[in-house]
Design an enzyme around this catalytic site. Structure first.
Site, PDB file in Angstrom:
ATOM      1  N   SER A  71       0.861  -1.180   0.000  1.00 20.02           N
ATOM      2  CA  SER A  71       0.000   0.000   0.000  1.00 20.02           C
ATOM      3  C   SER A  71       0.893   1.223   0.000  1.00 20.02           C
ATOM      4  O   SER A  71       1.726   1.379   0.895  1.00 20.02           O
ATOM      5  CB  SER A  71      -0.905   0.016   1.239  1.00 20.02           C
ATOM      6  OG  SER A  71      -1.549   1.267   1.344  1.00 20.02           O
ATOM      7  N   ARG A  72       0.749   2.087  -1.006  1.00 18.93           N
ATOM      8  CA  ARG A  72       1.629   3.249  -1.102  1.00 18.93           C
ATOM      9  C   ARG A  72       1.179   4.394  -0.196  1.00 18.93           C
ATOM     10  O   ARG A  72       1.856   5.415  -0.121  1.00 18.93           O
ATOM     11  CB  ARG A  72       1.737   3.700  -2.558  1.00 18.93           C
ATOM     12  CG  ARG A  72       2.363   2.615  -3.432  1.00 18.93           C
ATOM     13  CD  ARG A  72       2.645   3.058  -4.844  1.00 18.93           C
ATOM     14  NE  ARG A  72       3.137   1.922  -5.614  1.00 18.93           N
ATOM     15  CZ  ARG A  72       2.400   1.179  -6.419  1.00 18.93           C
ATOM     16  NH1 ARG A  72       1.117   1.445  -6.564  1.00 18.93           N
ATOM     17  NH2 ARG A  72       2.914   0.151  -7.064  1.00 18.93           N
ATOM     18  N   VAL A  73       0.030   4.236   0.454  1.00 18.94           N
ATOM     19  CA  VAL A  73      -0.378   5.210   1.466  1.00 18.94           C
ATOM     20  C   VAL A  73       0.202   4.803   2.814  1.00 18.94           C
ATOM     21  O   VAL A  73       0.609   5.634   3.619  1.00 18.94           O
ATOM     22  CB  VAL A  73      -1.920   5.320   1.528  1.00 18.94           C
ATOM     23  CG1 VAL A  73      -2.364   6.171   2.709  1.00 18.94           C
ATOM     24  CG2 VAL A  73      -2.461   5.904   0.228  1.00 18.94           C
TER      25      VAL A  73
END
Length: 572
Positions: free
Chosen positions: A428-430
């Site tokens: 997850s890039r968040v």
């Protein structure tokens, strides 16, 4: 009965006085050829790209798809078998729109908003364009609020934020839809409107999904949009755009959080390829047209966390009704005069500036959020791979557009590890921005621990004798894998997830036999709800675990509760 001449004369005189000459001019064309969901039409020289057209004889709608020199390529949104060569086609002057609003909640509709559930018509006077421009950079704000899926392996290692686009990818029959449905079910207490778009699936499969959602009370806040495998390719192509428009109504008009699931975009890409080849557009890689990337990017870019808008208003103003024009100050920060435009603060940085610099200049006032701003649209697109080929054209396209992916591995699925999430590829890039503090405290090292366990497990299969510490690490890894397993339709509250992952990562299950871990978990969570509810309530309120001197999570309340539970635990 006798007629009175003066009454008739007065009525006629009134009608003549109110008469207005109105001309309704429309372009009319003729069908040159038709078949496989598309038609070629001659005579519509002024038609717009994406304009709705009407086949006069059958009243079926079409969409102007290809604007060519001598004809127009039209995709037919409905039954095309009764359309014949020479039939009349009229322009409507409108772009494609779908009904939106609360009347659609709990309903099953097709991509044009026509109900499929036999519960009567959808009664709403509101519509929204199917194709809508994505919000720009200035209209967005960073994703920082979690969208809880209720699935331990996702919320702990690949968290999803409200406004994020997280891809669910894997071979068929590996549990992709199961993750999406569990996420919808978990929104019951989260105040999130959900839209499930089924593309190219069997109607029996969709009926089963709808029944599962209804049985779990999820249809009370869900819209289901269906373009089944038996529907024409044009309907499968526009289905995700229609579903997004239905969700956007709540994001833009009511400032609410929404979730849109596209199941799946592989079939939508195939339907777009079919239409493009029939329209004789040049094929590219894997026979897809060159603009297939644009199709998916303009869809997924509509997912966003909209920036909150703030204004300085009088202290007694009703915060639930605040509008942009309620501001007491102008762009210079001074008192607003009549006719002047008020200052609106957009996003968190502007809000901070207003609190520090402008609000103190206006005593007796307060900073209030403009009503119905700050909504979000979270997208969970699903992509099906063939034999785990994530480097194929459509998977790589969508991976590059989204903010992370959850990869489901067939080997794990068939080994009974469900959900079969591959920790190595999933990301997850968040990241931790989309986690509550308590989950952030305990899940930071979980991914690395599991990756190390997988390597150690592969090494142990060689039959090598292991030392005591290595064997203990291996045993704890097996228990963590058991903890992260979860049955379908059983999403879990995030605080319950925190408590069970905390117990496993602190080694408090090391003496529990591996096969008894699910039963231990079940009894422990029941114990915390019934015998130690004050601890659970405190964690829900604080959303954080207590730490020791080394800033490691070490909550004495939880430690004592687990120790008390161990004394009364009985293996099932």
């Amino acid at each position: 009965m006798r007629f009175k001449a003066d009454e008739i004369i007065s009525v006629l005189a009134n009608e003549i006085s109110q008469y207005e000459s109105k001309l309704d001019t429309r372009e009319v064309g003729r069908v040159l050829e038709v078949g496989d969901g598309i038609a070629r039409v001659y005579g519509l020289s002024g038609v717009m790209a994406g304009e709705m057209l009407e086949f006069t004889k059958t009243k079926v709608r079409g969409l102007a798809f290809n604007l060519e020199e001598n004809s127009v390529g039209v995709i037919i949104l409905g039954e095309y078998l009764h359309i014949a060569e020479g039939d009349e086609v009229r322009t409507t002057g409108q772009l494609l729109r779908v009904p939106v609003g609360d009347a659609l909640i709990g309903r099953v509709v097709d991509p044009l908003g026509v109900p499929l559930d036999g519960k009567g018509p959808v009664v709403t006077g509101q519509t929204r364009a199917v194709e809508f421009t994505a919000p720009g950079v200035a209209a967005r704000q960073p994703v920082n609020q979690s969208l809880q899926t209720g699935i331990k392996a996702i919320d702990s290692m690949t968290p999803i934020g409200r406004g994020q686009r997280e891809l669910i990818i894997g071979d068929r029959k590996t549990g992709k839809t199961a993750i999406a449905i569990d996420t919808i079910i978990n929104q019951k207490e989260e105040n999130v409107i959900c839209v499930y778009v089924a593309i190219g699936q069997k109607e029996a499969t969709v009926a089963g999904i709808v029944e599962a959602l209804r049985a779990n009370g999820a249809m009370d806040y869900t819209i289901v949009v269906v373009a089944s495998a038996s529907d024409p390719a044009p309907l499968q192509y526009i289905a995700p755009y229609s579903g997004t428009s239905m969700a956007e109504f709540y994001m833009y008009e009511q400032g609410r959080d929404t979730l849109c699931i596209y199941d799946d975009l592989t079939k939508q890409a195939a339907s777009y390829r079919e239409l493009s080849l029939l329209m004789r557009r040049p094929p590219g890689r894997e026979a897809y047209p060159g603009d297939i990337f644009y199709c998916h990017s303009r869809l997924l870019e509509r997912s966003a966390k909209l920036a909150e808008r703030w204004v300085i208003v009088p202290g007694d103003a009703d915060a639930s009704k605040v509008a942009d024009d309620w501001a007491v100050n102008n762009d210079k920060g001074e008192k607003r005069e009549a006719g002047e435009k008020g200052k609106v603060y957009i996003g968190p940085l502007d809000k901070e500036h207003a609190e520090k610099h402008d609000l103190p200049k206006h005593p007796g006032c307060k900073l209030a959020k403009v009503a119905n701003t700050g909504g979000s649209l979270t997208a969970l697109p699903i992509i099906e791979t063939l034999e785990g080929e994530v480097s194929a054209y459509i998977p790589t396209n969508v991976i590059s557009i989204t903010d992370g992916q959850i990869y489901l591995q067939p080997d794990l699925f068939f080994a009974g590890i469900r959900p079969a999430i591959d920790v190595g590829i999933s990301v997850s890039r968040v990241g931790s921005k989309a986690q509550i503090p308590a989950m952030k405290q305990i899940a930071g090292s979980l991914r690395l621990d599991l990756a190390a366990f997988r390597e150690l497990e592969a090494f142990a299969q060689l039959g090598t004798e292991l030392d005591k510490a290595t064997q203990a690490q291996l045993d704890r890894g097996y228990r963590m894998v058991e903890i992260l397993k979860q049955p379908q339709f059983h999403p879990m509250n995030v605080i319950d997830q925190v408590m069970i992952i905390y117990a496993g990562s602190k080694g408090l299950l090391d003496k529990v036999p591996i096969k008894q871990v699910p039963e231990w978990e079940k009894q422990f969570l029941l114990f915390m709800r019934e015998q130690r509810p004050e601890i659970r309530t405190a964690l829900i309120k604080e959303r954080r675990l207590k730490e020791n001197a080394q800033r490691q999570p070490d909550d004495e309340r939880l430690n004592k509760a687990i120790a008390d539970f161990q004394l009364q635990y009985k293996a099932g």
